[in-house]
Design an enzyme around this catalytic site. Structure first.
Site, PDB file in Angstrom:
ATOM      1  N   ILE A  96       1.099  35.704  -4.909  1.00 42.22           N
ATOM      2  CA  ILE A  96       0.171  34.777  -5.336  1.00 42.22           C
ATOM      3  C   ILE A  96      -0.206  35.230  -6.918  1.00 42.22           C
ATOM      4  CG2 ILE A  96       0.081  33.381  -3.719  1.00 42.22           C
ATOM      5  CD1 ILE A  96      -2.444  34.259  -2.620  1.00 42.22           C
ATOM      6  N   GLY A  97      -0.447  36.664  -6.520  1.00 44.56           N
ATOM      7  CA  GLY A  97      -1.349  37.288  -7.779  1.00 44.56           C
ATOM      8  C   GLY A  97      -0.642  38.274  -8.478  1.00 44.56           C
ATOM      9  N   GLU A  98      -1.082  39.262  -9.194  1.00 41.00           N
ATOM     10  CA  GLU A  98      -0.684  40.691  -9.789  1.00 41.00           C
ATOM     11  C   GLU A  98      -1.590  41.185 -10.456  1.00 41.00           C
ATOM     12  OE1 GLU A  98       2.324  43.774  -9.721  1.00 41.00           O
ATOM     13  OE2 GLU A  98       3.216  41.662  -9.949  1.00 41.00           O
ATOM     14  N   GLY A  99      -1.991  42.278 -10.448  1.00 41.56           N
ATOM     15  CA  GLY A  99      -3.250  42.464 -11.518  1.00 41.56           C
ATOM     16  C   GLY A  99      -3.460  44.120 -11.631  1.00 41.56           C
ATOM     17  N   GLY A 146      -3.466  46.288  -7.236  1.00 40.47           N
ATOM     18  CA  GLY A 146      -3.307  45.538  -6.728  1.00 40.47           C
ATOM     19  C   GLY A 146      -2.234  44.283  -6.605  1.00 40.47           C
ATOM     20  N   THR A 147      -1.627  44.083  -6.000  1.00 41.89           N
ATOM     21  CA  THR A 147      -1.215  42.606  -6.091  1.00 41.89           C
ATOM     22  C   THR A 147      -1.538  41.752  -4.421  1.00 41.89           C
ATOM     23  OG1 THR A 147       0.745  43.611  -3.745  1.00 41.89           O
ATOM     24  CG2 THR A 147       1.206  43.508  -6.321  1.00 41.89           C
ATOM     25  N   VAL A 148      -1.517  40.215  -4.616  1.00 39.86           N
ATOM     26  CA  VAL A 148      -2.364  38.935  -3.429  1.00 39.86           C
ATOM     27  C   VAL A 148      -0.988  38.491  -3.495  1.00 39.86           C
ATOM     28  CG1 VAL A 148      -3.431  37.168  -3.387  1.00 39.86           C
ATOM     29  CG2 VAL A 148      -4.204  38.962  -5.109  1.00 39.86           C
ATOM     30  N   LYS A 180      -4.730  41.185  -0.823  1.00 38.60           N
ATOM     31  CA  LYS A 180      -4.984  41.924  -1.152  1.00 38.60           C
ATOM     32  C   LYS A 180      -4.424  42.949  -0.770  1.00 38.60           C
ATOM     33  CE  LYS A 180      -7.085  41.409  -5.248  1.00 38.60           C
ATOM     34  NZ  LYS A 180      -8.234  40.619  -6.049  1.00 38.60           N
ATOM     35  N   ASP A 193     -16.937  40.585 -16.406  1.00 35.82           N
ATOM     36  CA  ASP A 193     -15.229  39.891 -16.536  1.00 35.82           C
ATOM     37  C   ASP A 193     -15.379  37.729 -15.981  1.00 35.82           C
ATOM     38  OD1 ASP A 193     -13.084  39.565 -17.573  1.00 35.82           O
ATOM     39  OD2 ASP A 193     -11.654  39.942 -15.896  1.00 35.82           O
TER      40      ASP A 193
END
Length: 611
Positions: free
Chosen positions: A36-39, A42-44, A59, A142
Site C-alpha cells: 500500500i506504499g513505498e518510499g 522501505g515498503t508498506v 513496513k 516533513d
C-alpha cells in the site's frame, strides 16, 4: 499507516510472495497482504495478525536503529500513528504500525470533501500531535498532507517520520525513525525557509504546520499560499507569508504568525494547540486580575511553559521544575547585558565574544568563545565548565532551542547574548511561578482611568500612569537595601525624596529594536533598555498574546536608578517625529537576582480585542 498512499494498491505481487516466504517460517505473527506504499526507507504492506485478526500496516525497512525505534515506540498519543512492535526476520526489519483506513489527508480531502467543522477538527488533531512530539522532543521535519493519516473513526494522525530528529539525548545527531515513510530531505512546498540553509529547530515544524492548516481549510487557500511559497523560494527578500480575507480573523492572525520568516517569532506548538482549543471553546469574560492570565503572558514573553504556583507538585514524574522570577523577562528577552564575573574560557581568538549562561538552577556565568564557533562548540564549553552531561544539555536562546550543527552567529548569538542551559535527563524542564513573585495587596486597576492633562512625577521625571491597564504588583518591598526607591505609598502627583523614576519595558525591547536612538560608539550596547513612554512600549515592544478567547498585551513597570554620575542610566534621546521620546539604558550593577539599577515592580496587562 493508511490504505491510500503514494503508490497504487497491488495484488499479490512477486515481492509480496517472496516476503511471505521469508516470514511464514520464522514465527512472524502477521500475514502480509497487498503493498500500500513505498518510499526511500522501505515498503508498506497491509497485514493481519494471525490470532487477533487485527488489521495493521507492516513496513519492511532497509535499515533501522533499534534505539531510535524504541524511542518512537514511546510516542503514545492518539494523534500519532501508533508503532505496535518491530521484528527482525532473516536480517530484515519489519515495523508493525497502526492501520489508518482512510489513508492520507490529501486523498481524504479530495475524495470526501468534508465540512468546515471536520476540517477544523483535523487541525486540532494535528496541533495536539505536534505539541506532544515537541514535548519529547522530536522534530518531524516533513509535515505535509500526505504524512497525515485519517483513521477509521475520522481522527487525523501524524505519520511518516522518515526525516524526524531527536533534539536531546544520545543519538540526537542522527535521523530518528527510518521507521515510517519519508522523502530524502523534506518536501519543498512545505519547508520552512531556514531549512533550505540546513538550519532548523522545532520551530521549522510550526512553519510547515501553518501551510498544512492552509491546505486543510480549503483548496483555494492551498493554491493561494502555494503561489506565495513559490515566489518566496525564488526571492531573496522577505520570506514571511501573509493571509488576508480568510473570513476568520483568529485563524488569519494565527497562521500568519506561524509563517513568520524569523522562527523566534513563530508561536510554539503547545501555544498553537492551546489557542486553537480556546478559540473554539466558550468565550469567557475578560478577567485582568487573573493570575492565570499573568502566567499566560509570562509564557508568551519567555517562550517556556509556565505553571501556576504549586501546580508542578500535582505533576508526578517531573523533577526538573524551575521557579521563574520576574528577572527572567530580561534574561530571556534582552540580548546584551553587563558582566562583572570572571570569564571562564580556554579559547584564544581575536573574534572572542562573551556569552552569559544561566543554568536551570539559577546560577550564572560568563563564557568566552569565538564568534565563528558552532552551537556544538558552545555546548562542549558549557559542559566542560559546568560539569553537566553534554548529551542531555538543552540550550535556549531567545526562548528557542538551538541546535548543534548551526553556527552561533546564525542563531543570533553575539557578544552579550544570554543562553539558558538545562540538563534535562529524560524528562521535560517545567517552569513554575514563584509563590513570592506577586504581591496582590498592591495591585491597582487603571483600566477606567484617564489622566487627561494632569501631570504626575516620580523621581523628578514625568510619570505616565498605565491608564487602561491592570497592574499586578511584584513583591519588591524589602528585597533591596531599602525601599526609598519606591517613594511614598500614597496618592500624589509629585516626587518623593530619593525615589527612582518610572519606566516601562516590553519583551521585544532589544538593542536592534531601538531604531530612534543615537549613540556615538561602535561598541556593543550592554544593558536593559526601558522608556518612560508606555505608549511607545505598547506600540512597539509589548508582547501580544491570546488567552481564553481574548487578545491581551503585557509589559513591565520598572523603577530606574537616575544616578548618571556612575553611568547607571544613559538617556538616549529620540529622533525625527518621535523627538520627545527617550530610551533609558541601565547597565551597571548586575546582581544574581537581576539588575539592581532597573527594578521591575509591576506586571501590567490590558485587553486589546478592539485595537
Amino acid at each position: 499507516m493508511g490504505g491510500n498512499n503514494q503508490s497504487r494498491p497491488q495484488s499479490r505481487s512477486q515481492s509480496t510472495v517472496s516476503l511471505q516466504s521469508v516470514t511464514q517460517h520464522q514465527g512472524f505473527p502477521y500475514d502480509l497482504g497487498e503493498k500500500i506504499g513505498e518510499g526511500n526507507f522501505g515498503t508498506v504492506h497491509k497485514g493481519k495478525h494471525q490470532q487477533t485478526k487485527e488489521i495493521v500496516a507492516i513496513k519492511k525497512l532497509k535499515k533501522v536503529n533499534p534505539r531510535e525505534a524504541e524511542t518512537l515506540k514511546k510516542a503514545n498519543h492518539k494523534n500519532i500513528v501508533r508503532l505496535i512492535e518491530f521484528h527482525e526476520v532473516s536480517e530484515i526489519t519489519f515495523i508493525v504500525l497502526e492501520f489508518c483506513e482512510h489513508g492520507s489527508l490529501d486523498v481524504y480531502l479530495e475524495k470526501i470533501k468534508p465540512t468546515t467543522e471536520v476540517r477544523k477538527q483535523f487541525i486540532k488533531d494535528m496541533c495536539a500531535g505536534l505539541a506532544y512530539l515537541h514535548r519529547i522532543p522530536i522534530i518531524h521535519r516533513d509535515l505535509k498532507p500526505a504524512n497525515i493519516l485519517v483513521s477509521r473513526d475520522g481522527v487525523a494522525k501524524i505519520a511518516d517520520f522518515g526525516q524526524a530528529k531527536l533534539v536531546v539525548g544520545p543519538d540526537s545527531e542522527v535521523n530518528v525513525d527510518k521507521i515510517y515513510m519519508g522523502t530524502a530531505g523534506g518536501t519543498l512546498a512545505y519547508m520552512a525557509p531556514e531549512v533550505m540553509q540546513r538550519h532548523y529547530n522545532l520551530q521549522a515544524d510550526i512553519f510547515s504546520l501553518g501551510l498544512l492548516f492552509c491546505a486543510t481549510l480549503s483548496d483555494e487557500l492551498k493554491r493561494k499560499i502555494g503561489a506565495q511559497c513559490t515566489a518566496m523560494m525564488v526571492s531573496k527578500g522577505d520570506h514571511s507569508l501573509t493571509l488576508s480575507n480568510l473570513g476568520d480573523d483568529f485563524m488569519e492572525k494565527l497562521i500568519t504568525n506561524m509563517l513568520k520568516e524569523d522562527y523566534h517569532e513563530r508561536p510554539k506548538a503547545r501555544v498553537v494547540y492551546r489557542q486553537i482549543m480556546q478559540h473554539d471553546g466558550p468565550v469567557k469574560q475578560p478577567n485582568l486580575s487573573s493570575v492565570e492570565l499573568v502566567a499566560a503572558g509570562i509564557e508568551a514573553c519567555t517562550g517556556v511553559e509556565v505553571l501556576l504556583p504549586g501546580e508542578a507538585a500535582k505533576l508526578p514524574g517531573h523533577p526538573n521544575v524551575r521557579k521563574i522570577t520576574i528577572h527572567d523577562f530580561f534574561h530571556f528577552t534582552n540580548p546584551a547585558m553587563s558582566f562583572n564575573e570572571k570569564r571562564e574560557t580556554d579559547v584564544v581568538d581575536e573574534n572572542l565574544i562573551d556569552i552569559f549562561v544561566k543554568s536551570q538552577g539559577g546560577s550564572t556565568g560568563v563564557f568566552g568563545i569565538s564568534s565563528d564557533a558552532t552551537v556544538s562548540d558552545l555546548r562542549k564549553l558549557i559542559s566542560l565548565n559546568s560539569h553537566l552531561p553534554g548529551d542531555y544539555l538543552e540550550l535556549f536562546h531567545r526562548a528557542c532551542r538551538i541546535e548543534d550543527e548551526t553556527p552561533i552567529r546564525q542563531e543570533g548569538i553575539k557578544h552579550g547574548s544570554v543562553v539558558h542551559a538545562h540538563s534535562v535527563g529524560s524528562s521535560q524542564v517545567l517552569y513554575e511561578m514563584d509563590e513570592s513573585l506577586l504581591d496582590p495587596g498592591y495591585n491597582y486597576n487603571f483600566t477606567k482611568l484617564n489622566d487627561g492633562n494632569t501631570q504626575y512625577f516620580r523621581g523628578d521625571h514625568t510619570y505616565q500612569r498605565p491608564c487602561g491597564w491592570y497592574r499586578h504588583a511584584l513583591k519588591v518591598k524589602g528585597q533591596y537595601e531599602d525601599d526609598i526607591w519606591l517613594g511614598e505609598q500614597r496618592s500624589r502627583t509629585d516626587s518623593s525624596p530619593n525615589e527612582w523614576p518610572v519606566s516601562y519595558h516590553g519583551s521585544k525591547m532589544r538593542n536592534n529594536c531601538i531604531v530612534h536612538g543615537s549613540i556615538a560608539t561602535n561598541e556593543p550596547i550592554q544593558g536593559v533598555f526601558t522608556t518612560p513612554s508606555l505608549d511607545i512600549v505598547a506600540d512597539k515592544f509589548a508582547e501580544t498574546f491570546y488567552f481564553e478567547g481574548h487578545t491581551y498585551q503585557i509589559a513591565l513597570q520598572n523603577r530606574v536608578n537616575p544616578d548618571k554620575k556612575n553611568g547607571n542610566m544613559v538617556v538616549i534621546p529620540g529622533e525625527g517625529s518621535e523627538e520627545s521620546v527617550e530610551y533609558w539604558l541601565s547597565s551597571k550593577g548586575y546582581l544574581e537576582n537581576g539588575f539592581s539599577d532597573v527594578r521591575p515592580y509591576g506586571i501590567i496587562v490590558r485587553l486589546v480585542d478592539d485595537d
